[in-house]
Design an enzyme around this catalytic site. Structure first.
Site, PDB file in Angstrom:
ATOM      1  N   GLU A  59      45.237  -7.079  -1.178  1.00  0.00           N
ATOM      2  CA  GLU A  59      44.010  -6.534  -0.771  1.00  0.00           C
ATOM      3  C   GLU A  59      43.993  -5.045  -0.494  1.00  0.00           C
ATOM      4  OE1 GLU A  59      43.031  -8.415   2.933  1.00  0.00           O
ATOM      5  OE2 GLU A  59      43.635 -10.432   2.094  1.00  0.00           O
ATOM      6  N   LYS A  82      43.504  -1.761   1.454  1.00  0.00           N
ATOM      7  CA  LYS A  82      43.377  -1.593   2.983  1.00  0.00           C
ATOM      8  C   LYS A  82      42.229  -0.769   2.992  1.00  0.00           C
ATOM      9  CE  LYS A  82      46.130  -0.632   7.018  1.00  0.00           C
ATOM     10  NZ  LYS A  82      45.088   0.162   7.623  1.00  0.00           N
ATOM     11  N   ASP A 114      39.288   1.813   4.721  1.00  0.00           N
ATOM     12  CA  ASP A 114      39.573   2.879   5.679  1.00  0.00           C
ATOM     13  C   ASP A 114      38.214   2.877   6.551  1.00  0.00           C
ATOM     14  OD1 ASP A 114      40.784   4.798   7.156  1.00  0.00           O
ATOM     15  OD2 ASP A 114      40.742   6.457   5.521  1.00  0.00           O
ATOM     16  N   TYR A 132      33.531  -5.694   4.611  1.00  0.00           N
ATOM     17  CA  TYR A 132      34.239  -6.645   3.737  1.00  0.00           C
ATOM     18  C   TYR A 132      35.141  -7.424   4.814  1.00  0.00           C
ATOM     19  CZ  TYR A 132      33.426  -4.735  -0.907  1.00  0.00           C
ATOM     20  OH  TYR A 132      32.849  -4.371  -1.977  1.00  0.00           O
ATOM     21  N   LYS A 139      51.185   1.868   2.565  1.00  0.00           N
ATOM     22  CA  LYS A 139      50.293   3.104   2.879  1.00  0.00           C
ATOM     23  C   LYS A 139      50.411   3.781   1.300  1.00  0.00           C
ATOM     24  CE  LYS A 139      48.218   3.843   6.233  1.00  0.00           C
ATOM     25  NZ  LYS A 139      48.384   4.115   7.586  1.00  0.00           N
ATOM     26  N   CYS A 186      38.624  43.288  -9.777  1.00  0.00           N
ATOM     27  CA  CYS A 186      39.568  42.227 -10.228  1.00  0.00           C
ATOM     28  C   CYS A 186      40.991  42.547 -10.091  1.00  0.00           C
ATOM     29  CB  CYS A 186      39.074  42.105 -11.800  1.00  0.00           C
ATOM     30  SG  CYS A 186      40.083  40.850 -12.324  1.00  0.00           S
ATOM     31  N   CYS A 212      42.569  43.220 -13.435  1.00  0.00           N
ATOM     32  CA  CYS A 212      42.418  44.354 -14.590  1.00  0.00           C
ATOM     33  C   CYS A 212      41.660  45.650 -13.643  1.00  0.00           C
ATOM     34  CB  CYS A 212      41.413  43.586 -15.635  1.00  0.00           C
ATOM     35  SG  CYS A 212      39.798  43.496 -15.429  1.00  0.00           S
ATOM     36  N   CYS A 264      34.964  38.583 -12.483  1.00  0.00           N
ATOM     37  CA  CYS A 264      35.459  39.913 -13.073  1.00  0.00           C
ATOM     38  C   CYS A 264      34.476  40.167 -14.205  1.00  0.00           C
ATOM     39  CB  CYS A 264      36.865  39.769 -13.572  1.00  0.00           C
ATOM     40  SG  CYS A 264      37.279  40.959 -14.449  1.00  0.00           S
ATOM     41  N   CYS A 323      40.261  42.105 -19.632  1.00  0.00           N
ATOM     42  CA  CYS A 323      40.841  41.276 -18.503  1.00  0.00           C
ATOM     43  C   CYS A 323      42.036  40.310 -19.114  1.00  0.00           C
ATOM     44  CB  CYS A 323      39.825  40.686 -17.414  1.00  0.00           C
ATOM     45  SG  CYS A 323      40.946  40.201 -16.225  1.00  0.00           S
TER      46      CYS A 323
HETATM   47  S1  IVH Z   1      44.521  -7.598   8.065  1.00  0.00           S
HETATM   48  C1  IVH Z   1      46.569  -9.854  11.363  1.00  0.00           C
HETATM   49  N1  IVH Z   1      43.427  -6.794   6.073  1.00  0.00           N
HETATM   50  O1  IVH Z   1      44.072  -2.289   8.953  1.00  0.00           O
HETATM   51  C2  IVH Z   1      46.212  -8.944  10.054  1.00  0.00           C
HETATM   52  N2  IVH Z   1      43.524  -5.476   7.703  1.00  0.00           N
HETATM   53  O2  IVH Z   1      46.535  -1.764  10.549  1.00  0.00           O
HETATM   54  C3  IVH Z   1      45.101  -7.969  10.642  1.00  0.00           C
HETATM   55  N3  IVH Z   1      42.420  -3.269   7.528  1.00  0.00           N
HETATM   56  O3  IVH Z   1      43.100  -3.300  12.308  1.00  0.00           O
HETATM   57  C4  IVH Z   1      44.724  -7.093   9.767  1.00  0.00           C
HETATM   58  N4  IVH Z   1      41.886  -3.574   5.620  1.00  0.00           N
HETATM   59  O4  IVH Z   1      41.334  -2.601  10.630  1.00  0.00           O
HETATM   60  C5  IVH Z   1      43.629  -6.557   6.992  1.00  0.00           C
HETATM   61  N5  IVH Z   1      42.320  -6.065   4.029  1.00  0.00           N
HETATM   62  C6  IVH Z   1      42.881  -5.723   5.249  1.00  0.00           C
HETATM   63  C7  IVH Z   1      42.619  -4.553   5.720  1.00  0.00           C
HETATM   64  C8  IVH Z   1      42.881  -4.442   7.073  1.00  0.00           C
HETATM   65  C9  IVH Z   1      41.818  -2.673   6.509  1.00  0.00           C
HETATM   66  C10 IVH Z   1      42.610  -2.444   8.574  1.00  0.00           C
HETATM   67  C11 IVH Z   1      42.025  -3.330   9.975  1.00  0.00           C
HETATM   68  C12 IVH Z   1      43.456  -3.353  10.871  1.00  0.00           C
HETATM   69  C13 IVH Z   1      44.332  -2.508  10.459  1.00  0.00           C
HETATM   70  C14 IVH Z   1      45.643  -2.833  10.796  1.00  0.00           C
END
Ligand code: IVH
Length: 677
Positions: free
Chosen positions: A114, A116, A118, A224, A315, A409, A412, A427, A433
């Site tokens: 999945e 991650k 932000d 999500y 990450k 410039c 030149c 310039c 130039c």
């Molecule tokens: S799972 C037990 N899935 O990342 C598992 N976390 O560093 C708990 N986060 O606090 C988290 N996308 O805020 C999970 N697809 C994802 C995520 C996700 C973002 C964040 C979440 C969590 C932090 C953990």
């Protein structure tokens, strides 16, 4: 009576929930917005008539509550965990090995992969399908009660869909602000002179932590869902992937990019795929999460401290890091644009070591108030040029001098001009130039300019790099020996090139003006200048007042032209072109056509060209028409005098016929051009 109304209300709510789900969760609306609005208004009207029948899960009750004075606290029945991180393949392989060892399995593991997201983690509790509360993660054990704000997110179900959900269901997910929403929000803030948010994550956090839910409601927040907490009175599927599909059926938004994959190699392929598309995703992500898919295996693996052993976050390298500005230089681009560049203490960001970052232009320097010695945030996202995002607040310990724009410039020495209303300073060196040489020469040699056959862009770059030419004038000093010494240059092509150069020595006045590459002096402006001044010296010596009198020349272009001819470097290059040994002979307008000849049926008339002409391109036809003082425009209107129509003339032809505009073919145009009036 009331039960009938109740039924009607519930039907309306069900419909609205369903369509809102189609729209916000599945991104697949089944009815037009106007129809949704109509249903919604109907609900509001009915609820207004029967206030006692309003329910908290009604779609009308998203922004119901009054502002709070403080957020309450909520104890998570099941703690909200965090994830361990890896930053490279090696550590990911080690994670996979640990999982296999613990499970005493040689088999490849099934994972759900999945993005991650932000944003910030949220836990939603539902009892009997009704949203009871929403809480932030807080310290993992206790979070803040942000229910009234979360209710304002259209994608959060207030009541679950269907009827096979568990009695108690906690769903966890990430609240985030999509990139577009973030940019819009900041644009509005900027226009009002208000403070901007540093990034979508901060904007999401700030928006969710509003005591007044009406403010949150106006912020573009999304959600999500990616896991569950407490589940009671019902069972969910036995793999993580299928649980997510169930959540989707209950009405929760789940990220589209989630995939079930087998083995660590597939994890890496997924990582690569998402990385390559990261910039194009509509939301910010900072890595990938891999989760062992089978719930039974998750249970066997268990937890360490605050993180599960069955999941890992892979990450991306950080896109923003801190550094200090050692110096600020100015770079001259290929078009003369001058860009301030910060020289930085080297810093590892976005996967590479960065020691230079753009500051874009002086307006940006002023806006961000960046000075030499400042501690700054540097950003490198994808393949985009690294940039200085902002000064670290409060980091400036002593007064530092403001950055001043250069007056000359750095390459030149020509003066630098900044046109009012334009952010970019340039310039004025043009042909002289070095930074602009190759581009200026390419333009000079191009088909619509001096039309030097066989002198392509690659060859020009090669000639400049080999220091065989530095200005367009040097082209005419090229010799056979030095040309054949070049890579991939046969004697035949070298002699062809020399011939083409010789042949280019009699340009029309308009072509010569155009070839000089004066800013914003395109083909049409060059023709207007030629028609107005007729002879080269008159063009060269024209002053601002004379220039703005010329058709289609406004103050900015006039200023560019004056500026260009004030530069001694430009005058030197022009002298070299016109004087022996090169001796370019410009065909003045008077020499080619007498004033009287120059007037024909098209002089002062507006002509539109459409379709494919039999013997010439539309560009060539345009040039001929402009040369006799016609105005060539792009669309037919009542002001059009002639439509020159070739083959496959489409809508312009029918429009001209409808308006009674005279339609002519190429042969008629040539005939009319040749008849003086
Ligand atoms: S799972 C037990 N899935 O990342 C598992 N976390 O560093 C708990 N986060 O606090 C988290 N996308 O805020 C999970 N697809 C994802 C995520 C996700 C973002 C964040 C979440 C969590 C932090 C953990």
């Amino acid at each position: 009576m009331s039960s009938k109304v109740e039924q009607q209300l519930e039907d309306l709510r069900e419909k609205l929930r369903y369509h809102s789900y189609q729209y916000y969760v599945l991104d697949d609306p089944h009815i037009p917005d106007a129809e949704y609005d109509r249903l919604y208004k109907k609900l509001l009207a009915l609820e207004e008539k029967y206030p006692a029948l309003v329910t908290t899960d009604s779609p009308s009750q998203r922004v119901g509550s009054k502002p709070l004075t403080a957020f309450g606290q909520i104890q998570h029945q099941m703690p909200m965990l965090s994830l361990d991180n890896v930053f490279n393949e090696e550590d990911l392989y080690a994670f996979n090995q640990r999982v296999q060892d613990r499970l005493q399995s040689e088999e490849e593991i099934e994972f759900t992969a999945e993005p991650k997201l932000d944003g910030l983690a949220i836990s939603l509790r539902y009892e009997k399908g009704q949203l009871i509360y929403a809480a932030t993660r807080g310290d993992g054990t206790t979070g803040e009660n942000v229910t009234q704000n979360i209710r304002t997110l259209q994608s959060v179900p207030l009541k679950l869909l269907g009827d096979n959900y568990p009695d108690v269901l906690e769903v966890r997910g990430e609240v985030f602000m999509p990139k577009k929403g973030f940019e819009d929000l900041n644009r509005v803030a900027r226009s009002k002179g208000e403070k901007e948010f540093a990034n979508p994550r901060n904007a999401a956090a700030g928006s969710l932590r509003q005591l007044d839910p009406a403010i949150t409601a106006r912020r573009p927040l999304s959600l999500y869902c990616y896991s569950t907490g407490i589940v009671e009175g019902g069972e969910l599927a036995d793999t993580h992937y299928e649980i997510l599909q169930q959540l989707k059926q209950f009405g929760f938004p789940v990220c589209e990019e989630i995939k079930r994959i087998t083995g660590v190699e597939a994890c890496l392929a997924y990582y690569e795929d998402i990385s390559s598309r990261r910039d194009r995703l509509p939301y910010d992500i900072d890595g990938i999460v891999y989760k062992v898919d089978a719930v039974a295996l998750q249970k066997r693996l268990g937890f360490v401290a605050r993180a599960p052993r069955w999941a890992i976050a892979h990450k991306f390298p950080a896109q923003e890091e801190m550094s200090s500005i050692i110096d600020i230089d100015f770079q001259v681009g290929r078009t003369g644009a001058i860009t301030p560049v910060a020289r930085l203490e080297p810093v590892f960001v976005g996967g590479v070591t960065v020691s230079n970052a753009t500051l874009h232009n002086m307006d940006e320097i002023r806006r961000k108030d960046v000075r030499v010695g400042d501690k700054v945030i540097v950003r490198r996202a994808g393949d985009v040029i690294p940039e200085v995002v902002r000064v670290v607040p409060g980091s400036r310990k002593k007064t530092l001098p403001e950055i001043q724009m250069l007056t000359h410039c750095p390459v030149c020495g020509s003066s630098v001009e900044q046109i009012e209303g334009e952010a970019v300073a340039r310039c004025t060196g043009g042909l002289f130039c070095q930074a602009q040489r190759a581009e200026a020469i390419k333009h000079f040699a191009s088909r619509k300019a001096m039309d030097i056959d066989g002198l392509g862009d690659k060859l020009i770059e090669q000639l400049v790099a080999e220091k065989l030419i530095a200005t367009p004038a040097d082209l005419y000093q090229l010799e056979m020996d030095s040309l054949v010494a070049l890579d991939r240059m046969a004697e035949k092509s070298a002699s062809n090139l020399l011939l083409a150069l010789e042949n280019s020595k009699h340009p029309s006045l308009a072509r010569f003006i155009y070839a000089l590459g004066i800013r914003e002096v395109g083909e049409a402006t060059a023709i207007n200048l030629a028609n107005e001044f007729k002879r080269w010296p008159a063009v060269r010596d024209a002053d601002y007042e004379q220039l703005i009198e010329v058709q289609d020349i406004g103050p900015i272009v006039a200023q560019h032209i004056v500026h260009f001819f004030q530069q001694q470097h430009n005058l030197d290059v022009i002298d070299q072109l016109l004087l022996p040994p090169t001796g370019i002979r410009i065909e003045d307008v008077e020499q080619s056509e007498s004033d009287a000849d120059n007037h024909c049926a098209f002089t002062g008339k507006t002509v539109v060209i459409t379709g494919t002409l039999p013997t010439m391109s539309r560009g060539e036809a345009k040039e001929k028409l402009l040369a006799v003082g016609a105005k060539v425009t792009g669309s037919v209107s009542a002001k059009t005098d002639y439509l020159l129509a070739g083959d496959k003339a489409g809508s312009k032809l029918s429009k001209a016929e409808k308006l009674g505009v005279r339609v002519i073919d190429e042969a008629t145009m040539l005939e009319l051009l040749s008849v003086p009036v």
